[in-house]
Design a protein around this motif. Structure first.
Motif, mmCIF file in Angstrom:
data_model
loop_
_atom_site.group_PDB
_atom_site.id
_atom_site.type_symbol
_atom_site.label_atom_id
_atom_site.label_comp_id
_atom_site.label_asym_id
_atom_site.label_seq_id
_atom_site.Cartn_x
_atom_site.Cartn_y
_atom_site.Cartn_z
ATOM 1 N N THR A 117 0.830 -1.211 0.000
ATOM 2 C CA THR A 117 0.000 0.000 0.000
ATOM 3 C C THR A 117 0.863 1.259 0.000
ATOM 4 O OG1 THR A 117 -1.727 -1.199 1.204
ATOM 5 C CG2 THR A 117 -1.853 1.211 1.187
ATOM 6 N N SER A 118 1.915 1.228 0.851
ATOM 7 C CA SER A 118 2.824 2.388 0.874
ATOM 8 C C SER A 118 3.531 2.558 -0.465
ATOM 9 C CB SER A 118 3.840 2.229 2.001
ATOM 10 O OG SER A 118 4.631 1.059 1.786
ATOM 11 N N ASN A 119 3.930 1.395 -1.088
ATOM 12 C CA ASN A 119 4.563 1.481 -2.411
ATOM 13 C C ASN A 119 3.592 2.032 -3.451
ATOM 14 O OD1 ASN A 119 7.056 0.477 -1.596
ATOM 15 N ND2 ASN A 119 6.398 -1.660 -1.845
ATOM 16 N N ILE A 120 2.332 1.585 -3.350
ATOM 17 C CA ILE A 120 1.326 2.092 -4.290
ATOM 18 C C ILE A 120 1.128 3.588 -4.103
ATOM 19 C CG2 ILE A 120 -1.128 2.033 -4.851
ATOM 20 C CD1 ILE A 120 -1.038 -0.991 -4.343
ATOM 21 N N CYS A 121 1.068 4.016 -2.844
ATOM 22 C CA CYS A 121 0.928 5.458 -2.589
ATOM 23 C C CYS A 121 2.125 6.236 -3.124
ATOM 24 C CB CYS A 121 0.759 5.714 -1.086
ATOM 25 S SG CYS A 121 -0.795 5.071 -0.409
ATOM 26 N N LEU A 122 3.335 5.622 -2.902
ATOM 27 C CA LEU A 122 4.538 6.279 -3.405
ATOM 28 C C LEU A 122 4.531 6.366 -4.928
ATOM 29 C CD1 LEU A 122 7.318 7.503 -2.794
ATOM 30 C CD2 LEU A 122 8.264 5.178 -2.839
ATOM 31 N N LYS A 123 4.127 5.243 -5.546
ATOM 32 C CA LYS A 123 4.073 5.238 -7.013
ATOM 33 C C LYS A 123 3.013 6.209 -7.529
ATOM 34 C CE LYS A 123 7.287 2.223 -7.747
ATOM 35 N NZ LYS A 123 8.538 2.613 -8.445
ATOM 36 N N GLU A 124 1.890 6.270 -6.818
ATOM 37 C CA GLU A 124 0.862 7.230 -7.226
ATOM 38 C C GLU A 124 1.367 8.665 -7.098
ATOM 39 O OE1 GLU A 124 -2.550 6.429 -4.901
ATOM 40 O OE2 GLU A 124 -3.230 4.731 -6.144
ATOM 41 N N ALA A 125 2.110 8.909 -6.009
ATOM 42 C CA ALA A 125 2.683 10.253 -5.852
ATOM 43 C C ALA A 125 3.685 10.545 -6.969
ATOM 44 C CB ALA A 125 3.356 10.386 -4.487
ATOM 45 N N GLU A 126 4.521 9.526 -7.280
ATOM 46 C CA GLU A 126 5.468 9.699 -8.385
ATOM 47 C C GLU A 126 4.743 9.912 -9.708
ATOM 48 O OE1 GLU A 126 8.025 6.363 -8.385
ATOM 49 O OE2 GLU A 126 9.146 6.975 -6.589
ATOM 50 N N LEU A 127 3.657 9.154 -9.882
ATOM 51 C CA LEU A 127 2.880 9.299 -11.117
ATOM 52 C C LEU A 127 2.258 10.697 -11.206
ATOM 53 C CD1 LEU A 127 1.808 7.925 -13.664
ATOM 54 C CD2 LEU A 127 -0.148 7.139 -12.341
ATOM 55 N N GLN A 128 1.714 11.175 -10.079
ATOM 56 C CA GLN A 128 1.157 12.529 -10.076
ATOM 57 C C GLN A 128 2.244 13.567 -10.346
ATOM 58 O OE1 GLN A 128 -0.848 13.062 -6.348
ATOM 59 N NE2 GLN A 128 -2.562 11.699 -6.885
ATOM 60 N N TYR A 129 3.432 13.332 -9.756
ATOM 61 C CA TYR A 129 4.541 14.251 -10.024
ATOM 62 C C TYR A 129 4.931 14.228 -11.500
ATOM 63 C CZ TYR A 129 9.257 16.167 -9.983
ATOM 64 O OH TYR A 129 10.381 16.902 -10.259
ATOM 65 N N CYS A 130 4.955 13.011 -12.055
ATOM 66 C CA CYS A 130 5.284 12.901 -13.484
ATOM 67 C C CYS A 130 4.231 13.598 -14.343
ATOM 68 C CB CYS A 130 5.418 11.434 -13.875
ATOM 69 S SG CYS A 130 6.845 10.608 -13.159
ATOM 70 N N HIS A 131 2.963 13.416 -13.945
ATOM 71 C CA HIS A 131 1.905 14.096 -14.689
ATOM 72 C C HIS A 131 2.031 15.613 -14.564
ATOM 73 C CE1 HIS A 131 -0.275 10.696 -16.179
ATOM 74 N NE2 HIS A 131 -0.495 10.177 -14.969
ATOM 75 N N SER A 132 2.367 16.069 -13.361
ATOM 76 C CA SER A 132 2.553 17.517 -13.183
ATOM 77 C C SER A 132 3.730 18.020 -14.009
ATOM 78 C CB SER A 132 2.762 17.841 -11.706
ATOM 79 O OG SER A 132 3.964 17.247 -11.224
ATOM 80 N N GLN A 133 4.820 17.193 -14.038
ATOM 81 C CA GLN A 133 5.970 17.574 -14.863
ATOM 82 C C GLN A 133 5.589 17.613 -16.336
ATOM 83 O OE1 GLN A 133 7.978 18.876 -12.364
ATOM 84 N NE2 GLN A 133 9.599 18.176 -13.712
ATOM 85 N N VAL A 134 4.809 16.603 -16.760
ATOM 86 C CA VAL A 134 4.364 16.574 -18.154
ATOM 87 C C VAL A 134 3.520 17.802 -18.462
ATOM 88 C CG1 VAL A 134 2.901 15.351 -19.808
ATOM 89 C CG2 VAL A 134 4.522 14.078 -18.407
#
Length: 219
Positions: A89-106
């Motif tokens: 769950t923590s990894n999923i949250c981390l990946k989701e945060a990374e994904l949101q960061y990537c989306h924000s960067q995009v």
């Protein structure tokens, strides 16, 4: 410009695929662990139900150490599964945060790309305007050059005409001076001749008078 857009789309698509693959693996692992947890919990509930029905009178054959071992094993597996679920769950949250960061960067890069494209359009428009102004100034410079050449030719012709007029005027003045000189010379000659004639007439008149005075005396 289109080639650059296609390249960026391809790079972003590959990155999104690489980032989605770990999530699909995590979701599969979570589903399997949940199934295993449900299976072990059901088994533990069945064993608990079996032990409660017996009421301690007729015990199961393996009621001794085997049942407690199974319970401890289930508790241990349950704890491990909970820890794994928490980690996942923590990894999923981390990946989701990374994904949101990537989306924000995009989104940020896309905004910057739009701004750069707009700036490029503005620069292109300014460049076209400057090229048009340069072309107009070149035409004006060419026209001014032609006008300058024509004015120089007119000035040369005017200078030549002035020189010709000056030469003609000097020639006319020279001829006039020669005429005046000739006229003055003729006048001087006439005056000399008139003076000589007057002298001769005076001499003749004097001689006539003297001869007339002499002739009466003789009579």
């Amino acid at each position: 410009m289109e080639c650059w857009k296609s390249h960026m789309r391809g790079v972003l698509f590959l990155r999104d695929c690489r980032q989605r693959d770990p999530f699909s693996g995590l979701f599969d692992k979570v589903s399997r662990l949940e199934e295993m947890l449900a299976f072990h919990m059901k088994l533990w509930q069945d064993m608990d139900t079996c032990s409660s029905k017996e009421n301690g009178s007729s015990r199961c054959p393996d009621e001794g150490g085997t049942l407690s071992l199974r319970v401890n094993e289930l508790e241990f597996l349950n704890q491990q599964l909970r820890q794994k679920i928490s980690d996942l769950t923590s990894n999923i949250c981390l990946k989701e945060a990374e994904l949101q960061y990537c989306h924000s960067q995009v989104a940020r890069y896309r905004t910057e790309a739009v701004v750069l494209v707009q700036g490029a359009f503005c620069l292109k428009a300014n460049l076209e305007e400057y090229e048009y102004q340069l072309e107009c100034q070149s035409k004006e410079l060419t026209a001014l050059g032609l006008e300058h050449c024509s004015l120089r030719e007119e000035l040369t012709a005017a200078n030549l005409q002035n020189e010709q007029l000056l030469d003609r005027w000097l020639e006319e003045k020279k001829e006039e001076a020669e005429r005046i000189y000739k006229y003055n010379a003729i006048q001087e000659r006439w005056q000399c001749l008139a003076g000589r004639l007057k002298k001769r007439s005076r001499v003749r008149s004097r001689a006539a008078n003297s001869s007339s005075e002499i002739n009466p005396t003789r009579v």
